[in-house]
Write a protein that holds these residues in place. Sequence first.
Motif, PDB file in Angstrom:
ATOM      1  N   LEU A 322       0.831  -1.201   0.000  1.00  0.00           N
ATOM      2  CA  LEU A 322       0.000   0.000   0.000  1.00  0.00           C
ATOM      3  C   LEU A 322       0.870   1.258   0.000  1.00  0.00           C
ATOM      4  CD1 LEU A 322      -2.952   1.032   0.149  1.00  0.00           C
ATOM      5  CD2 LEU A 322      -2.658   1.154   2.630  1.00  0.00           C
ATOM      6  N   VAL A 323       1.921   1.253   0.813  1.00  0.00           N
ATOM      7  CA  VAL A 323       2.832   2.404   0.860  1.00  0.00           C
ATOM      8  C   VAL A 323       3.500   2.593  -0.496  1.00  0.00           C
ATOM      9  CG1 VAL A 323       4.957   3.300   1.884  1.00  0.00           C
ATOM     10  CG2 VAL A 323       3.234   2.225   3.344  1.00  0.00           C
ATOM     11  N   ALA A 324       3.915   1.499  -1.127  1.00  0.00           N
ATOM     12  CA  ALA A 324       4.553   1.588  -2.440  1.00  0.00           C
ATOM     13  C   ALA A 324       3.588   2.148  -3.482  1.00  0.00           C
ATOM     14  CB  ALA A 324       5.053   0.206  -2.864  1.00  0.00           C
ATOM     15  N   LEU A 325       2.324   1.716  -3.421  1.00  0.00           N
ATOM     16  CA  LEU A 325       1.314   2.234  -4.355  1.00  0.00           C
ATOM     17  C   LEU A 325       1.146   3.733  -4.176  1.00  0.00           C
ATOM     18  CD1 LEU A 325      -0.929   1.560  -6.461  1.00  0.00           C
ATOM     19  CD2 LEU A 325      -2.500   1.351  -4.526  1.00  0.00           C
ATOM     20  N   PHE A 326       1.102   4.176  -2.930  1.00  0.00           N
ATOM     21  CA  PHE A 326       0.954   5.603  -2.641  1.00  0.00           C
ATOM     22  C   PHE A 326       2.168   6.387  -3.150  1.00  0.00           C
ATOM     23  CE2 PHE A 326       1.667   9.267   0.126  1.00  0.00           C
ATOM     24  CZ  PHE A 326       0.453   9.931   0.005  1.00  0.00           C
ATOM     25  N   GLU A 327       3.375   5.930  -2.830  1.00  0.00           N
ATOM     26  CA  GLU A 327       4.582   6.661  -3.204  1.00  0.00           C
ATOM     27  C   GLU A 327       4.792   6.675  -4.718  1.00  0.00           C
ATOM     28  OE1 GLU A 327       6.454   8.493  -1.323  1.00  0.00           O
ATOM     29  OE2 GLU A 327       5.371   8.001   0.524  1.00  0.00           O
ATOM     30  N   ASP A 328       4.445   5.594  -5.379  1.00  0.00           N
ATOM     31  CA  ASP A 328       4.639   5.507  -6.826  1.00  0.00           C
ATOM     32  C   ASP A 328       3.683   6.397  -7.613  1.00  0.00           C
ATOM     33  OD1 ASP A 328       6.633   3.683  -6.405  1.00  0.00           O
ATOM     34  OD2 ASP A 328       5.421   1.914  -6.891  1.00  0.00           O
ATOM     35  N   ASN A 329       2.555   6.751  -7.000  1.00  0.00           N
ATOM     36  CA  ASN A 329       1.520   7.479  -7.749  1.00  0.00           C
ATOM     37  C   ASN A 329       1.224   8.880  -7.239  1.00  0.00           C
ATOM     38  OD1 ASN A 329       0.114   5.477  -9.819  1.00  0.00           O
ATOM     39  ND2 ASN A 329       0.611   4.296  -7.974  1.00  0.00           N
ATOM     40  N   LYS A 330       1.711   9.244  -6.069  1.00  0.00           N
ATOM     41  CA  LYS A 330       1.308  10.530  -5.495  1.00  0.00           C
ATOM     42  C   LYS A 330       1.748  11.716  -6.343  1.00  0.00           C
ATOM     43  CE  LYS A 330       5.198  11.274  -2.261  1.00  0.00           C
ATOM     44  NZ  LYS A 330       5.542  11.461  -0.823  1.00  0.00           N
ATOM     45  N   HIS A 331       2.894  11.618  -7.003  1.00  0.00           N
ATOM     46  CA  HIS A 331       3.371  12.733  -7.821  1.00  0.00           C
ATOM     47  C   HIS A 331       2.537  12.895  -9.093  1.00  0.00           C
ATOM     48  CE1 HIS A 331       6.969  13.676  -5.468  1.00  0.00           C
ATOM     49  NE2 HIS A 331       7.079  12.372  -5.262  1.00  0.00           N
ATOM     50  N   LYS A 332       1.808  11.863  -9.482  1.00  0.00           N
ATOM     51  CA  LYS A 332       0.955  11.941 -10.667  1.00  0.00           C
ATOM     52  C   LYS A 332      -0.381  12.622 -10.365  1.00  0.00           C
ATOM     53  CE  LYS A 332       2.676   7.457 -12.322  1.00  0.00           C
ATOM     54  NZ  LYS A 332       2.282   6.061 -12.685  1.00  0.00           N
ATOM     55  N   TYR A 333      -0.889  12.457  -9.130  1.00  0.00           N
ATOM     56  CA  TYR A 333      -2.264  12.847  -8.848  1.00  0.00           C
ATOM     57  C   TYR A 333      -2.441  13.848  -7.709  1.00  0.00           C
ATOM     58  CZ  TYR A 333      -2.729   8.594 -11.615  1.00  0.00           C
ATOM     59  OH  TYR A 333      -2.614   7.651 -12.600  1.00  0.00           O
ATOM     60  N   LEU A 334      -1.345  14.241  -7.044  1.00  0.00           N
ATOM     61  CA  LEU A 334      -1.461  15.180  -5.936  1.00  0.00           C
ATOM     62  C   LEU A 334      -0.592  16.404  -6.168  1.00  0.00           C
ATOM     63  CD1 LEU A 334      -1.258  12.796  -2.826  1.00  0.00           C
ATOM     64  CD2 LEU A 334      -3.306  13.693  -3.936  1.00  0.00           C
ATOM     65  N   LYS A 335      -1.114  17.560  -5.774  1.00  0.00           N
ATOM     66  CA  LYS A 335      -0.319  18.781  -5.793  1.00  0.00           C
ATOM     67  C   LYS A 335       0.593  18.791  -4.564  1.00  0.00           C
ATOM     68  CE  LYS A 335      -3.976  21.467  -8.081  1.00  0.00           C
ATOM     69  NZ  LYS A 335      -4.895  22.635  -7.962  1.00  0.00           N
ATOM     70  N   ASN A 336       1.776  19.386  -4.726  1.00  0.00           N
ATOM     71  CA  ASN A 336       2.743  19.457  -3.620  1.00  0.00           C
ATOM     72  C   ASN A 336       3.020  18.083  -3.021  1.00  0.00           C
ATOM     73  OD1 ASN A 336       2.799  22.356  -3.819  1.00  0.00           O
ATOM     74  ND2 ASN A 336       0.868  22.405  -2.656  1.00  0.00           N
ATOM     75  N   ALA A 337       3.107  17.072  -3.901  1.00  0.00           N
ATOM     76  CA  ALA A 337       3.255  15.695  -3.441  1.00  0.00           C
ATOM     77  C   ALA A 337       4.506  15.496  -2.611  1.00  0.00           C
ATOM     78  CB  ALA A 337       3.278  14.758  -4.638  1.00  0.00           C
ATOM     79  N   GLU A 338       5.552  16.282  -2.867  1.00  0.00           N
ATOM     80  CA  GLU A 338       6.793  16.104  -2.125  1.00  0.00           C
ATOM     81  C   GLU A 338       6.624  16.412  -0.640  1.00  0.00           C
ATOM     82  OE1 GLU A 338       6.491  20.190  -3.796  1.00  0.00           O
ATOM     83  OE2 GLU A 338       6.309  18.149  -4.603  1.00  0.00           O
ATOM     84  N   ASN A 339       5.572  17.166  -0.304  1.00  0.00           N
ATOM     85  CA  ASN A 339       5.314  17.523   1.090  1.00  0.00           C
ATOM     86  C   ASN A 339       4.259  16.640   1.756  1.00  0.00           C
ATOM     87  OD1 ASN A 339       7.120  19.739   0.930  1.00  0.00           O
ATOM     88  ND2 ASN A 339       5.514  20.995  -0.019  1.00  0.00           N
ATOM     89  N   ILE A 340       3.797  15.638   1.040  1.00  0.00           N
ATOM     90  CA  ILE A 340       2.724  14.775   1.537  1.00  0.00           C
ATOM     91  C   ILE A 340       3.257  13.369   1.766  1.00  0.00           C
ATOM     92  CG2 ILE A 340       0.462  13.789   1.073  1.00  0.00           C
ATOM     93  CD1 ILE A 340      -0.147  16.187  -0.683  1.00  0.00           C
ATOM     94  N   SER A 341       3.005  12.840   2.946  1.00  0.00           N
ATOM     95  CA  SER A 341       3.410  11.473   3.263  1.00  0.00           C
ATOM     96  C   SER A 341       2.203  10.687   3.782  1.00  0.00           C
ATOM     97  CB  SER A 341       4.527  11.455   4.315  1.00  0.00           C
ATOM     98  OG  SER A 341       4.102  12.100   5.510  1.00  0.00           O
ATOM     99  N   LEU A 342       2.302   9.387   3.728  1.00  0.00           N
ATOM    100  CA  LEU A 342       1.236   8.508   4.195  1.00  0.00           C
ATOM    101  C   LEU A 342       1.476   8.189   5.656  1.00  0.00           C
ATOM    102  CD1 LEU A 342      -1.289   6.922   3.350  1.00  0.00           C
ATOM    103  CD2 LEU A 342       0.220   4.999   2.784  1.00  0.00           C
ATOM    104  N   GLU A 343       0.532   8.599   6.514  1.00  0.00           N
ATOM    105  CA  GLU A 343       0.650   8.349   7.951  1.00  0.00           C
ATOM    106  C   GLU A 343      -0.260   7.171   8.305  1.00  0.00           C
ATOM    107  OE1 GLU A 343       0.612  12.050  10.403  1.00  0.00           O
ATOM    108  OE2 GLU A 343       0.061  12.992   8.493  1.00  0.00           O
ATOM    109  N   ILE A 344       0.335   6.146   8.907  1.00  0.00           N
ATOM    110  CA  ILE A 344      -0.406   4.918   9.210  1.00  0.00           C
ATOM    111  C   ILE A 344      -0.559   4.765  10.716  1.00  0.00           C
ATOM    112  CG2 ILE A 344      -0.449   2.410   8.948  1.00  0.00           C
ATOM    113  CD1 ILE A 344       1.210   2.734   6.434  1.00  0.00           C
ATOM    114  N   PHE A 345      -1.805   4.558  11.149  1.00  0.00           N
ATOM    115  CA  PHE A 345      -2.107   4.402  12.573  1.00  0.00           C
ATOM    116  C   PHE A 345      -2.749   3.044  12.822  1.00  0.00           C
ATOM    117  CE2 PHE A 345      -1.969   8.887  11.695  1.00  0.00           C
ATOM    118  CZ  PHE A 345      -1.289   9.411  12.773  1.00  0.00           C
TER     119      PHE A 345
END
Length: 345
Positions: A322-345
Amino acid sequence: MSWFSMELFGIKFAPLNVPLERRLQTLAASCWFVILAFGNVYCTIITLYLLLFTRLRWLMVAYLMWIWIDRNTCNRGSRRSHWVRNWKWWHYFRDFFPLRLVKTVDLDPNRNYLFAVYPHGVLSSGAYGSFATDVTGFHANFPGITPYILTLHPHFMTPFLRELPLALGSCSASSESIDYLLGSPGTGRAACLIVGGASEALESKPGTYRIILKRRKGFIRLAIKHGAPLVPVFSFGETDIFDQMDNPEGSWLRWLQKRCQKITGVAPVVPIGRGWFQYSFGLCPRRSPVTTVVGKPLEVKKNPEPTKEEIDAVHQEFTKCLVALFEDNKHKYLKNAENISLEIF
């Protein structure tokens, strides 16, 4: 004459010459929120009124008896209607954000799958648009596979309201329902579970992705039990369509929300969206793209009685996927992706 938007007393108003198509899109998105947030309350009030104050009470009694007889349909694959899943309403709903479905690999229609969908957000618009309707191209992307989005069981016991999720092919998010979808004879079924659930809705804020996964392992056990591949699914932009009142841990609002959730199963989010004729506040979602990406399946070894060690190992591997899916695609679909991380609780 050129009409333009204006701001008055800090409120940004929409232009007066907004095309009818966009007005209908806004109406469709607003109605969706009203149904999800208040549908159970409205339908319960209507039921009580018909029972207590009208001549239709016996017809209502007959309908309630039918609901009791039909109570297990949501655990037996539902009864989808392709007509309902293709209503024009859903096309307007899709185009409002807009919603988009993206596949990364082909899926074998001769198997059953458990889609683990993140994040919940406030509305789960990406998940519902992709798996509860036919307007984002699921069948074109995954021929031979039928999606079943899973939701809370009480939705299927509320008079009138229950008929909509049943017609959309939605099923109960119970272990009984998932066992049926993954284990009954036949193939080509995808049980689509929004794993974070209502608790995750309380964490939804624009520009953040805080998901609940560490303590959610029941879906892992069910996947191993049936040998069903686990498919990570992520809706990018889902958390951007609503803000909500500040509710940090320890605040009175978070305490009240958790108490209500414990009693009803529903997290009473206080959303901040936009209005029909202004963009500053309201209960309508904001126009912000939501792209639902279906990742590569994680193969699991079938074991009808999985051990805790097996469950923990698969859970750890799924988390990595799931983390790999998020990291591989966030730059394609999110603005300011470099400042966004996936927080898991």
